[in-house]
Write an enzyme that holds these catalytic residues in place. Structure first.
Site, PDB file in Angstrom:
ATOM      1  N   ASP A 192       0.796   4.001  -7.475  1.00  0.00           N
ATOM      2  CA  ASP A 192       0.143   4.987  -7.958  1.00  0.00           C
ATOM      3  C   ASP A 192      -0.141   5.374  -9.032  1.00  0.00           C
ATOM      4  O   ASP A 192      -0.690   4.495  -9.795  1.00  0.00           O
ATOM      5  CB  ASP A 192       1.078   6.148  -7.293  1.00  0.00           C
ATOM      6  CG  ASP A 192       1.068   6.664  -5.928  1.00  0.00           C
ATOM      7  OD1 ASP A 192       0.632   5.562  -5.030  1.00  0.00           O
ATOM      8  OD2 ASP A 192       2.000   6.455  -5.219  1.00  0.00           O
ATOM      9  N   ASN A 250      -3.683  11.538  -1.929  1.00  0.00           N
ATOM     10  CA  ASN A 250      -4.231   9.727  -0.856  1.00  0.00           C
ATOM     11  C   ASN A 250      -5.453   9.905  -1.231  1.00  0.00           C
ATOM     12  O   ASN A 250      -6.335  11.304  -1.414  1.00  0.00           O
ATOM     13  CB  ASN A 250      -3.816   9.666  -0.191  1.00  0.00           C
ATOM     14  CG  ASN A 250      -4.665   8.386   0.619  1.00  0.00           C
ATOM     15  OD1 ASN A 250      -5.826   8.493   1.330  1.00  0.00           O
ATOM     16  ND2 ASN A 250      -4.236   7.450   0.150  1.00  0.00           N
ATOM     17  N   SER A 251      -6.496   9.254  -2.187  1.00  0.00           N
ATOM     18  CA  SER A 251      -8.353   9.711  -2.698  1.00  0.00           C
ATOM     19  C   SER A 251      -8.698   9.972  -1.058  1.00  0.00           C
ATOM     20  O   SER A 251      -9.999  10.282  -1.186  1.00  0.00           O
ATOM     21  CB  SER A 251      -8.553   7.734  -2.845  1.00  0.00           C
ATOM     22  OG  SER A 251      -7.233   7.300  -3.969  1.00  0.00           O
ATOM     23  N   LYS A 257      -0.007  12.325  -7.408  1.00  0.00           N
ATOM     24  CA  LYS A 257      -1.196  12.059  -6.734  1.00  0.00           C
ATOM     25  C   LYS A 257      -1.434  12.634  -5.725  1.00  0.00           C
ATOM     26  O   LYS A 257      -0.209  12.558  -5.085  1.00  0.00           O
ATOM     27  CB  LYS A 257      -1.719  10.614  -6.649  1.00  0.00           C
ATOM     28  CG  LYS A 257      -0.344   9.182  -6.355  1.00  0.00           C
ATOM     29  CD  LYS A 257      -0.503   9.161  -4.855  1.00  0.00           C
ATOM     30  CE  LYS A 257      -1.949   8.589  -4.050  1.00  0.00           C
ATOM     31  NZ  LYS A 257      -1.791   7.362  -4.344  1.00  0.00           N
ATOM     32  N   GLU A 278      -3.137   3.951 -10.882  1.00  0.00           N
ATOM     33  CA  GLU A 278      -4.702   5.158 -10.618  1.00  0.00           C
ATOM     34  C   GLU A 278      -4.464   6.092 -11.824  1.00  0.00           C
ATOM     35  O   GLU A 278      -3.383   6.148 -12.166  1.00  0.00           O
ATOM     36  CB  GLU A 278      -4.782   5.239  -9.189  1.00  0.00           C
ATOM     37  CG  GLU A 278      -3.524   5.803  -8.593  1.00  0.00           C
ATOM     38  CD  GLU A 278      -3.534   6.762  -7.810  1.00  0.00           C
ATOM     39  OE1 GLU A 278      -4.031   4.908  -7.116  1.00  0.00           O
ATOM     40  OE2 GLU A 278      -4.120   7.866  -6.672  1.00  0.00           O
ATOM     41  N   ASP A 324       0.896  10.735   1.517  1.00  0.00           N
ATOM     42  CA  ASP A 324       1.037  10.097   0.191  1.00  0.00           C
ATOM     43  C   ASP A 324       0.637  11.048  -0.578  1.00  0.00           C
ATOM     44  O   ASP A 324      -0.535  11.201  -0.927  1.00  0.00           O
ATOM     45  CB  ASP A 324      -0.516   9.129   0.699  1.00  0.00           C
ATOM     46  CG  ASP A 324      -0.838   7.616  -0.377  1.00  0.00           C
ATOM     47  OD1 ASP A 324       0.088   7.366  -0.934  1.00  0.00           O
ATOM     48  OD2 ASP A 324      -1.918   7.258  -0.283  1.00  0.00           O
ATOM     49  N   ASP A 380       0.431  -1.207  -5.006  1.00  0.00           N
ATOM     50  CA  ASP A 380      -0.068  -0.151  -5.905  1.00  0.00           C
ATOM     51  C   ASP A 380       0.916   0.821  -6.020  1.00  0.00           C
ATOM     52  O   ASP A 380       2.124   1.668  -5.466  1.00  0.00           O
ATOM     53  CB  ASP A 380      -0.531   0.699  -4.307  1.00  0.00           C
ATOM     54  CG  ASP A 380      -0.940   1.858  -4.565  1.00  0.00           C
ATOM     55  OD1 ASP A 380      -1.204   2.914  -5.505  1.00  0.00           O
ATOM     56  OD2 ASP A 380      -1.727   2.438  -3.120  1.00  0.00           O
ATOM     57  N   HIS A 415     -12.779   2.365  -7.528  1.00  0.00           N
ATOM     58  CA  HIS A 415     -12.780   2.918  -6.103  1.00  0.00           C
ATOM     59  C   HIS A 415     -13.536   3.846  -5.307  1.00  0.00           C
ATOM     60  O   HIS A 415     -13.678   4.562  -6.648  1.00  0.00           O
ATOM     61  CB  HIS A 415     -11.482   3.706  -6.028  1.00  0.00           C
ATOM     62  CG  HIS A 415     -10.695   3.908  -4.422  1.00  0.00           C
ATOM     63  ND1 HIS A 415     -11.433   2.951  -3.309  1.00  0.00           N
ATOM     64  CD2 HIS A 415      -9.648   4.388  -3.443  1.00  0.00           C
ATOM     65  CE1 HIS A 415     -10.207   3.396  -2.240  1.00  0.00           C
ATOM     66  NE2 HIS A 415      -9.546   3.810  -2.375  1.00  0.00           N
ATOM     67  N   SER A 459       0.693  -1.112  -0.324  1.00  0.00           N
ATOM     68  CA  SER A 459      -0.129   0.072  -0.070  1.00  0.00           C
ATOM     69  C   SER A 459       0.154   1.247  -0.130  1.00  0.00           C
ATOM     70  O   SER A 459       1.684   1.506   0.553  1.00  0.00           O
ATOM     71  CB  SER A 459      -1.236   0.199   1.004  1.00  0.00           C
ATOM     72  OG  SER A 459      -1.582   1.512   1.341  1.00  0.00           O
ATOM     73  N   GLY A 460       0.373   2.639  -0.850  1.00  0.00           N
ATOM     74  CA  GLY A 460       1.092   3.671  -1.171  1.00  0.00           C
ATOM     75  C   GLY A 460       1.106   4.065   0.139  1.00  0.00           C
ATOM     76  O   GLY A 460       1.422   4.818   1.041  1.00  0.00           O
ATOM     77  N   LEU A 461      -0.199   4.141   1.065  1.00  0.00           N
ATOM     78  CA  LEU A 461      -0.828   4.969   2.281  1.00  0.00           C
ATOM     79  C   LEU A 461       0.099   4.059   2.749  1.00  0.00           C
ATOM     80  O   LEU A 461       0.732   5.190   3.941  1.00  0.00           O
ATOM     81  CB  LEU A 461      -2.882   4.614   2.498  1.00  0.00           C
ATOM     82  CG  LEU A 461      -2.134   5.188   3.433  1.00  0.00           C
ATOM     83  CD1 LEU A 461      -2.788   6.463   3.393  1.00  0.00           C
ATOM     84  CD2 LEU A 461      -3.779   4.446   4.794  1.00  0.00           C
ATOM     85  N   ARG A 491      -7.164   1.514 -11.565  1.00  0.00           N
ATOM     86  CA  ARG A 491      -7.659   2.172 -11.048  1.00  0.00           C
ATOM     87  C   ARG A 491      -8.129   3.458 -11.357  1.00  0.00           C
ATOM     88  O   ARG A 491      -7.817   4.020 -11.632  1.00  0.00           O
ATOM     89  CB  ARG A 491      -6.963   2.344  -9.475  1.00  0.00           C
ATOM     90  CG  ARG A 491      -7.547   3.102  -8.811  1.00  0.00           C
ATOM     91  CD  ARG A 491      -6.560   2.506  -7.500  1.00  0.00           C
ATOM     92  NE  ARG A 491      -6.731   3.873  -6.901  1.00  0.00           N
ATOM     93  CZ  ARG A 491      -5.889   3.990  -5.259  1.00  0.00           C
ATOM     94  NH1 ARG A 491      -5.163   2.938  -4.933  1.00  0.00           N
ATOM     95  NH2 ARG A 491      -6.296   4.748  -4.183  1.00  0.00           N
TER      96      ARG A 491
HETATM   97  C1  SPV Z   1      -3.452   2.870  -0.565  1.00  0.00           C
HETATM   98  O1  SPV Z   1      -3.432   1.407   0.302  1.00  0.00           O
HETATM   99  O2  SPV Z   1      -2.627   3.547  -0.866  1.00  0.00           O
HETATM  100  C2  SPV Z   1      -4.690   2.843  -1.762  1.00  0.00           C
HETATM  101  C3  SPV Z   1      -5.755   2.307  -0.681  1.00  0.00           C
HETATM  102  O3  SPV Z   1      -4.175   2.940  -2.101  1.00  0.00           O
HETATM  103  S1  SPV Z   1      -6.544   3.749  -0.247  1.00  0.00           S
HETATM  104  O4  SPV Z   1      -5.724   4.318   0.319  1.00  0.00           O
HETATM  105  O5  SPV Z   1      -7.895   3.412   0.402  1.00  0.00           O
HETATM  106  O6  SPV Z   1      -6.582   4.951  -1.959  1.00  0.00           O
HETATM  107 MG    MG Z   2      -2.010   4.437  -2.517  1.00  0.00          MG
END
Ligand code: SPV
Ligand code: MG
Length: 554
Positions: free
Chosen positions: A83, A118-119, A116, A110, A54, A81, A185, A42-44, A154
């Site tokens: 990105d 974080n969403s 980017k 994505e 992130d 992930d 997402h 996970s990027g986060l 994504r």
């Molecule tokens: C991550 O885990 O880095 C994701 C999922 O991309 S989210 O944080 O929900 O975007």
């Molecule tokens: Mg991510």
């Protein structure tokens, strides 16, 4: 591309593949240990673990390094992930080459603009034009080496607030472009949005979901949809780690007392297990060869048989070898001596109260029939270890390091340690293993020449004191050839057990080490000796125990 194939095969089953967010080798390993099918790099999580936003603050190389550590730590597939692919299509090509070469099973890209955010962060969520992202998917699919590697596209249209129609348009375009799956997402709290999308999804390309904000969309629902193939638990690992650390640190800050957190933290054993320390130690045994490369077998199966009446309280729940002498068990002390001298491969044969032998880094082998048979059979329970140079040491004796040091230098095939000071010992009628060696022990105050071999002629408890020259202390060493000779003689007697007594034992099954050593001598095998003068003791009664505690400090 073993893991990419693994993931593809999982896609063929009806079951949803559950992947869990991780940020390093440790968390990835915990995901696998918990029984999930894959890891979400996970990027986060990785950003959080580096304490940076992130938002593509870390570089592609940073993510690659961390993902490789994750992948190396597990045997399940890692989905990265990635990105936006860290730039345009040129960056995507390089990204796929590098991640695939690192053994990653799939990457997810994505359709946002680089860099980017974080969403779940309100505000700027800029989408890339569809054509640009389609180009990236094609670039990625063409860059992969193995047909098994997967590229997940994504769709961030719902996150960016562009609506369902835009989301479906994009998702279809990405599927057409060759994406192996489409990650849709959403940041809604309810499940309607995602359910609406799934309902409207007509393509064969499987879907990926990450229901962090809409947990009502369970794995079961995903499975029922028949369209979702990957279900991501994206960040629950790092969020639980943060909470646990915050609580531990707050408690420590308040109490200044480690005991206040001890019950809420992982054991050191668990820490070492996660590191793979047991595997490393097993490798050391095989490959870290020392000059002697000796092994050790410690038979510790029998219940104490001598005068232990006053030791009873101390021994009611443990074997004699686990008797505590000033803070350390006899076995622990002896293992430390062996380890210090490079003897790492140690087998302990357990029997009476065997579960109490809780020692690390040794092989514990159970002698189930310990109450029916003797020490020789206990030793043979560990016969797998009886190859190459092997020391056999009884578990109820304490000995000085230099005895083992001197023993390891000896080259003869069978060497037993014998003490010339036996007449000084008060045995109170307890039988001891006496020795008749070829030469009398050197007499007088000052003595040299103890390194020369003094072959044993006879041994046993029934030797007359007049005949005896030494006492066997319960430590013997066998060379490869010596061990072979011991094993073949044992096997010969096992196949054809002598009826009645076996030397001094009432039967072959009750045989002691001294019985088979005498048998070896009778067959013409030379039994050499290492002569010592004190430097060891056995613990057989309370008097011995008190003396041991007085003499051994620390
Ligand atoms: C991550 O885990 O880095 C994701 C999922 O991309 S989210 O944080 O929900 O975007
Ligand atoms: Mg991510």
């Amino acid at each position: 591309m073993r893991k990419a194939r693994q993931l593809r095969e999982m896609f063929r089953s009806k079951k949803v593949v559950r992947i869990v967010g991780a940020h390093n080798g440790m968390s990835a390993k915990l995901v696998e240990k918990a029984g999930f099918e894959g890891v979400w790099a996970s990027g986060l999580e990785v950003s959080t673990a580096h304490a940076v936003p992130d938002a593509n603050i870390l570089t592609m190389s940073d993510y690659l390094r961390v993902a490789s550590y994750m992948n190396d730590a597990v045997s399940i597939p890692v989905v990265v992930d990635a990105d936006t692919g860290y730039g345009n299509s040129n960056n995507v090509i390089y990204t796929v080459q590098k991640f695939e070469a690192a053994g990653i099973a799939a990457i997810c890209m994505e359709d946002k603009l680089f860099p980017k955010v974080n969403s779940f962060v309100p505000g700027r969520q800029e989408l890339a034009p569809i054509a640009e992202f389609v180009g990236k998917i094609m670039a990625a699919k063409n860059a992969q080496e193995s047909p098994d590697f997967m590229v997940i596209a994504r769709v961030e249209a719902l996150i960016a607030g562009w609506g369902m129609e835009e989301a479906l348009k994009r998702a279809n375009a990405y599927a057409e472009a060759g994406a192996d799956a489409v990650f849709i997402h959403s940041k809604q709290k309810e499940t309607q949005e995602i359910e609406e999308f799934i309902q409207a999804w007509k393509s064969e390309t499987p879907l990926v979901v990450c229901p962090t904000t809409y947990p009502g969309f369970t794995v079961e629902k995903a499975e029922k949809s028949g369209k979702v193939k990957i279900y991501i638990f994206a960040n629950h690992g790092i969020r639980s780690a943060i909470k646990a650390m915050e609580e531990t640190f707050a408690t420590l800050q308040k109490t200044n007392d480690i005991r206040s957190v001890e019950n809420n933290i992982s054991s050191m054993k668990n820490v070492f297990d996660i590191q793979g320390m047991p595997e490393m130690k097993a490798n050391e045994k095989k490959y870290l060869l020392t000059e002697s490369s000796a092994r050790a077998i410690i038979p510790a199966a029998g219940a104490a048989k001598h005068d232990v009446s006053l030791l009873k309280d101390l021994l009611q729940d443990r074997p004699l070898g686990m008797l505590d002498v000033n803070g350390k068990s006899i076995l622990q002390r002896n293992i430390e001596i062996f380890n210090q001298l490079g003897v790492q491969d140690i087998a302990i044969v357990s029997g009476y109260e065997g579960s109490k032998i809780n020692l690390d880094q040794v092989d514990i082998i159970e002698n189930k029939d310990y109450d029916k048979n003797g020490i020789l059979h206990s030793i043979m329970c560990a016969r797998g270890h009886l190859k190459g140079k092997t020391i056999v040491a009884f578990s109820d004796i304490l000995f000085e390091k230099n005895i083992i040091e001197r023993l390891l230098k000896r080259q003869e095939d069978v060497v037993i340690v014998i003490d010339r000071s036996w007449q000084d010992t008060k045995t109170n009628g307890r039988p001891i293993d006496l020795i008749k060696a070829s030469n009398l022990p050197p007499q007088g105050e000052r003595v040299v020449g103890l390194e020369q071999d003094n072959p044993v002629v006879k041994m046993g408890q029934s030797l007359s004191p007049e005949e005896a020259t030494h006492e066997f202390i319960g430590i013997a060493m066998f060379s490869e050839k010596g061990a072979q000779a011991l094993l073949s003689l044992y096997d010969e007697f096992s196949e054809n057990p002598p009826s009645g007594s076996f030397y001094e034992a009432e039967s072959f099954s009750k045989a002691d080490l001294s019985d088979i050593l005498q048998a070896m001598m009778d067959r013409g095998h030379k039994v050499s000796s290492l002569e010592i003068h004190k430097g060891w003791m056995e613990v057989h009664n309370f008097e011995d125990y008190k003396r041991a505690c007085e003499m051994i400090r620390g």
